[in-house]
Design a protein around this motif. Structure first.
Motif, PDB file in Angstrom:
ATOM      1  N   GLU A 236       2.583  -4.813  -7.868  1.00 15.98           N
ATOM      2  CA  GLU A 236       3.383  -4.536  -6.673  1.00 15.98           C
ATOM      3  C   GLU A 236       4.007  -3.146  -6.735  1.00 15.98           C
ATOM      4  O   GLU A 236       4.051  -2.432  -5.721  1.00 15.98           O
ATOM      5  CB  GLU A 236       4.469  -5.597  -6.504  1.00 15.98           C
ATOM      6  CG  GLU A 236       5.239  -5.450  -5.211  1.00 15.98           C
ATOM      7  CD  GLU A 236       6.112  -6.664  -4.885  1.00 15.98           C
ATOM      8  OE1 GLU A 236       7.063  -6.489  -4.098  1.00 15.98           O
ATOM      9  OE2 GLU A 236       5.833  -7.757  -5.408  1.00 15.98           O
ATOM     10  N   ALA A 237       4.491  -2.739  -7.904  1.00 16.44           N
ATOM     11  CA  ALA A 237       5.038  -1.384  -8.049  1.00 16.44           C
ATOM     12  C   ALA A 237       3.959  -0.337  -7.784  1.00 16.44           C
ATOM     13  O   ALA A 237       4.244   0.738  -7.242  1.00 16.44           O
ATOM     14  CB  ALA A 237       5.625  -1.203  -9.442  1.00 16.44           C
ATOM     15  N   THR A 238       2.722  -0.654  -8.154  1.00 14.02           N
ATOM     16  CA  THR A 238       1.612   0.269  -7.901  1.00 14.02           C
ATOM     17  C   THR A 238       1.393   0.462  -6.408  1.00 14.02           C
ATOM     18  O   THR A 238       1.256   1.593  -5.919  1.00 14.02           O
ATOM     19  CB  THR A 238       0.322  -0.255  -8.557  1.00 14.02           C
ATOM     20  OG1 THR A 238       0.511  -0.367  -9.962  1.00 14.02           O
ATOM     21  CG2 THR A 238      -0.853   0.673  -8.275  1.00 14.02           C
ATOM     22  N   PHE A 239       1.349  -0.620  -5.654  1.00 13.66           N
ATOM     23  CA  PHE A 239       1.136  -0.515  -4.209  1.00 13.66           C
ATOM     24  C   PHE A 239       2.309   0.178  -3.521  1.00 13.66           C
ATOM     25  O   PHE A 239       2.117   0.959  -2.579  1.00 13.66           O
ATOM     26  CB  PHE A 239       0.885  -1.900  -3.608  1.00 13.66           C
ATOM     27  CG  PHE A 239      -0.541  -2.365  -3.702  1.00 13.66           C
ATOM     28  CD1 PHE A 239      -1.394  -2.237  -2.619  1.00 13.66           C
ATOM     29  CD2 PHE A 239      -1.039  -2.907  -4.869  1.00 13.66           C
ATOM     30  CE1 PHE A 239      -2.723  -2.652  -2.690  1.00 13.66           C
ATOM     31  CE2 PHE A 239      -2.367  -3.326  -4.966  1.00 13.66           C
ATOM     32  CZ  PHE A 239      -3.216  -3.192  -3.878  1.00 13.66           C
ATOM     33  N   LYS A 240       3.522  -0.066  -3.992  1.00 12.98           N
ATOM     34  CA  LYS A 240       4.689   0.584  -3.398  1.00 12.98           C
ATOM     35  C   LYS A 240       4.686   2.080  -3.683  1.00 12.98           C
ATOM     36  O   LYS A 240       4.967   2.896  -2.793  1.00 12.98           O
ATOM     37  CB  LYS A 240       5.974  -0.060  -3.935  1.00 12.98           C
ATOM     38  CG  LYS A 240       6.233  -1.458  -3.388  1.00 12.98           C
ATOM     39  CD  LYS A 240       7.501  -2.054  -3.981  1.00 12.98           C
ATOM     40  CE  LYS A 240       7.808  -3.419  -3.357  1.00 12.98           C
ATOM     41  NZ  LYS A 240       9.006  -4.055  -3.943  1.00 12.98           N
ATOM     42  N   ALA A 241       4.391   2.444  -4.921  1.00 10.61           N
ATOM     43  CA  ALA A 241       4.347   3.868  -5.270  1.00 10.61           C
ATOM     44  C   ALA A 241       3.240   4.582  -4.510  1.00 10.61           C
ATOM     45  O   ALA A 241       3.407   5.714  -4.043  1.00 10.61           O
ATOM     46  CB  ALA A 241       4.147   4.034  -6.780  1.00 10.61           C
ATOM     47  N   PHE A 242       2.087   3.906  -4.362  1.00 10.85           N
ATOM     48  CA  PHE A 242       0.983   4.496  -3.601  1.00 10.85           C
ATOM     49  C   PHE A 242       1.396   4.693  -2.141  1.00 10.85           C
ATOM     50  O   PHE A 242       1.112   5.737  -1.532  1.00 10.85           O
ATOM     51  CB  PHE A 242      -0.246   3.601  -3.685  1.00 10.85           C
ATOM     52  CG  PHE A 242      -1.376   4.040  -2.792  1.00 10.85           C
ATOM     53  CD1 PHE A 242      -2.154   5.144  -3.115  1.00 10.85           C
ATOM     54  CD2 PHE A 242      -1.655   3.359  -1.610  1.00 10.85           C
ATOM     55  CE1 PHE A 242      -3.183   5.565  -2.283  1.00 10.85           C
ATOM     56  CE2 PHE A 242      -2.683   3.770  -0.774  1.00 10.85           C
ATOM     57  CZ  PHE A 242      -3.445   4.881  -1.114  1.00 10.85           C
ATOM     58  N   ALA A 243       2.066   3.714  -1.567  1.00  8.47           N
ATOM     59  CA  ALA A 243       2.489   3.802  -0.164  1.00  8.47           C
ATOM     60  C   ALA A 243       3.436   4.974   0.048  1.00  8.47           C
ATOM     61  O   ALA A 243       3.295   5.738   1.015  1.00  8.47           O
ATOM     62  CB  ALA A 243       3.161   2.494   0.260  1.00  8.47           C
ATOM     63  N   ARG A 244       4.402   5.160  -0.856  1.00 15.71           N
ATOM     64  CA  ARG A 244       5.361   6.244  -0.687  1.00 15.71           C
ATOM     65  C   ARG A 244       4.711   7.603  -0.919  1.00 15.71           C
ATOM     66  O   ARG A 244       5.047   8.585  -0.236  1.00 15.71           O
ATOM     67  CB  ARG A 244       6.534   6.038  -1.651  1.00 15.71           C
ATOM     68  CG  ARG A 244       7.466   4.912  -1.264  1.00 15.71           C
ATOM     69  CD  ARG A 244       8.100   5.127   0.105  1.00 15.71           C
ATOM     70  NE  ARG A 244       8.879   6.339   0.159  1.00 15.71           N
ATOM     71  CZ  ARG A 244      10.185   6.420  -0.114  1.00 15.71           C
ATOM     72  NH1 ARG A 244      10.853   5.310  -0.417  1.00 15.71           N
ATOM     73  NH2 ARG A 244      10.825   7.560  -0.035  1.00 15.71           N
ATOM     74  N   ALA A 245       3.791   7.691  -1.867  1.00 14.52           N
ATOM     75  CA  ALA A 245       3.090   8.958  -2.093  1.00 14.52           C
ATOM     76  C   ALA A 245       2.217   9.305  -0.887  1.00 14.52           C
ATOM     77  O   ALA A 245       2.148  10.469  -0.465  1.00 14.52           O
ATOM     78  CB  ALA A 245       2.252   8.877  -3.363  1.00 14.52           C
ATOM     79  N   LEU A 246       1.555   8.295  -0.324  1.00 10.20           N
ATOM     80  CA  LEU A 246       0.725   8.524   0.857  1.00 10.20           C
ATOM     81  C   LEU A 246       1.586   8.938   2.042  1.00 10.20           C
ATOM     82  O   LEU A 246       1.204   9.835   2.816  1.00 10.20           O
ATOM     83  CB  LEU A 246      -0.061   7.251   1.189  1.00 10.20           C
ATOM     84  CG  LEU A 246      -1.017   7.342   2.384  1.00 10.20           C
ATOM     85  CD1 LEU A 246      -2.077   8.407   2.155  1.00 10.20           C
ATOM     86  CD2 LEU A 246      -1.675   5.983   2.646  1.00 10.20           C
ATOM     87  N   ARG A 247       2.749   8.322   2.169  1.00  7.36           N
ATOM     88  CA  ARG A 247       3.674   8.696   3.247  1.00  7.36           C
ATOM     89  C   ARG A 247       4.051  10.171   3.157  1.00  7.36           C
ATOM     90  O   ARG A 247       4.095  10.880   4.167  1.00  7.36           O
ATOM     91  CB  ARG A 247       4.914   7.813   3.162  1.00  7.36           C
ATOM     92  CG  ARG A 247       6.020   8.175   4.145  1.00  7.36           C
ATOM     93  CD  ARG A 247       7.194   7.227   3.968  1.00  7.36           C
ATOM     94  NE  ARG A 247       8.390   7.719   4.612  1.00  7.36           N
ATOM     95  CZ  ARG A 247       9.571   7.128   4.529  1.00  7.36           C
ATOM     96  NH1 ARG A 247       9.705   6.019   3.806  1.00  7.36           N
ATOM     97  NH2 ARG A 247      10.626   7.631   5.139  1.00  7.36           N
ATOM     98  N   GLN A 248       4.334  10.647   1.963  1.00  2.51           N
ATOM     99  CA  GLN A 248       4.641  12.075   1.778  1.00  2.51           C
ATOM    100  C   GLN A 248       3.472  12.948   2.214  1.00  2.51           C
ATOM    101  O   GLN A 248       3.648  13.973   2.880  1.00  2.51           O
ATOM    102  CB  GLN A 248       4.955  12.373   0.317  1.00  2.51           C
ATOM    103  CG  GLN A 248       6.275  11.828  -0.186  1.00  2.51           C
ATOM    104  CD  GLN A 248       6.481  12.132  -1.660  1.00  2.51           C
ATOM    105  OE1 GLN A 248       5.721  12.880  -2.275  1.00  2.51           O
ATOM    106  NE2 GLN A 248       7.509  11.547  -2.233  1.00  2.51           N
ATOM    107  N   ALA A 249       2.277  12.555   1.804  1.00  7.61           N
ATOM    108  CA  ALA A 249       1.102  13.394   2.023  1.00  7.61           C
ATOM    109  C   ALA A 249       0.703  13.489   3.486  1.00  7.61           C
ATOM    110  O   ALA A 249       0.210  14.533   3.937  1.00  7.61           O
ATOM    111  CB  ALA A 249      -0.068  12.864   1.201  1.00  7.61           C
ATOM    112  N   ILE A 250       0.909  12.426   4.268  1.00  6.99           N
ATOM    113  CA  ILE A 250       0.434  12.426   5.659  1.00  6.99           C
ATOM    114  C   ILE A 250       1.465  12.975   6.628  1.00  6.99           C
ATOM    115  O   ILE A 250       1.142  13.235   7.786  1.00  6.99           O
ATOM    116  CB  ILE A 250       0.019  11.011   6.114  1.00  6.99           C
ATOM    117  CG1 ILE A 250       1.221  10.061   6.144  1.00  6.99           C
ATOM    118  CG2 ILE A 250      -1.097  10.461   5.239  1.00  6.99           C
ATOM    119  CD1 ILE A 250       0.903   8.668   6.637  1.00  6.99           C
TER     120      ILE A 250
END
Length: 270
Positions: A236-250
């Motif tokens: 779950e921490a992996t999916f959350k970290a991925f979501a926030r990193a993707l949010r920054q990038a887009i």
């Protein structure tokens, strides 16, 4: 703050207020703008903080006003049908975190909800697959469809930040994610998940999910485990970290002015 008047202030201080240049002060803008409607003997008026939307459109120093994107919402809409699965994905990168996901795999649905909620994009996923055999094909094809929808929604990638980096904790687990919407698919995956399953979900499918998403989206993705003992927390921490990193990038970079974030002038899927 009360009105200034000679009845409540010494005469010298009152006269000083009349001699001061009249300005409108916008704290969030950090500048002073002359008030053309000022009349010398009108009691001072005080202004509320300017909305950020107004501030962004005002000239800053000698620079031109920021040109915010005028294009409609960035949406990807993908239908993927094989002999093993039937998957539909709709993603709105400029949404508000709404998720409506039904893959037939409860734990995967829970993780997709995390993506939308923490990435602040709308995600709708409907999938039917051969989960009577196992979850492998559905897990893979959902990720392939999400990656394709992301690629479609990003378009030419003009004006975005492109890079994202976030570390998310969940109790004893901590995961770091670094990504680049480069157009070059690459996955570096370094998770040690101690159990073979979380509920009915095979934990080997986590890596396969991200590999499939990377392959179709054209993303460079690094996932690193900093700590963690509980399988559910790690994933779950992996999916959350991925979501926030993707949010920054887009998200849009206001200083870039709509240009492609690459010295080559183009970002394309390799």
């Amino acid at each position: 703050m009360g009105l200034l008047c000679p009845n409540v202030l010494p005469a010298t201080r009152f006269l000083e207020t009349l001699e001061r240049p009249r300005v409108r002060f916008l704290p969030s803008y950090q500048s002073r703008v002359p008030d053309p409607t000022f009349r010398r003997f009108r009691p001072p008026r005080f202004y509320r903080r300017a909305p950020l939307s107004m501030v962004a459109s005002l000239p800053q120093g000698n620079s031109a006003p920021v040109a915010w994107p005028k294009s409609p919402c960035r949406i990807g809409d993908v239908k993927r049908v094989t002999k093993e699965t039937d998957v539909y994905v709709n993603i709105n990168l400029d949404g508000s975190g709404v998720a409506n996901c039904n893959t037939g795999i409860p734990f995967l649905d829970h993780m997709l909800d995390q993506l939308a909620s923490h990435g602040l994009f709308d995600l709708h996923v409907k999938a039917a697959g051969d989960i009577h055999i196992d979850d492998h094909h559905t897990n893979e094809d959902v990720a392939l469809a999400i990656g394709t929808a992301l690629l479609q929604a990003l378009g030419d990638r003009k004006g975005i930040y492109r890079f994202g980096h976030f570390a998310a904790p969940l109790d004893e687990a901590a995961i770091e994610v670094i990504l680049d919407l480069s157009g070059r698919p690459h996955l570096s995956y370094d998770l040690v998940i101690p159990t073979e399953r979380v509920g009915t979900y095979d934990t080997q499918l986590v890596e396969h999910f991200f590999q499939s998403l990377v392959n179709t989206s054209g993303m460079t993705l690094h996932i690193r485990q900093l700590a963690g003992k509980n399988s559910h927390h790690i994933i779950e921490a992996t999916f959350k970290a991925f979501a926030r990193a993707l949010r920054q990038a887009i998200e849009y970079d206001s200083r870039r002015g709509g240009s492609v974030p690459s010295s080559k002038g183009v970002l394309s899927r390799s």
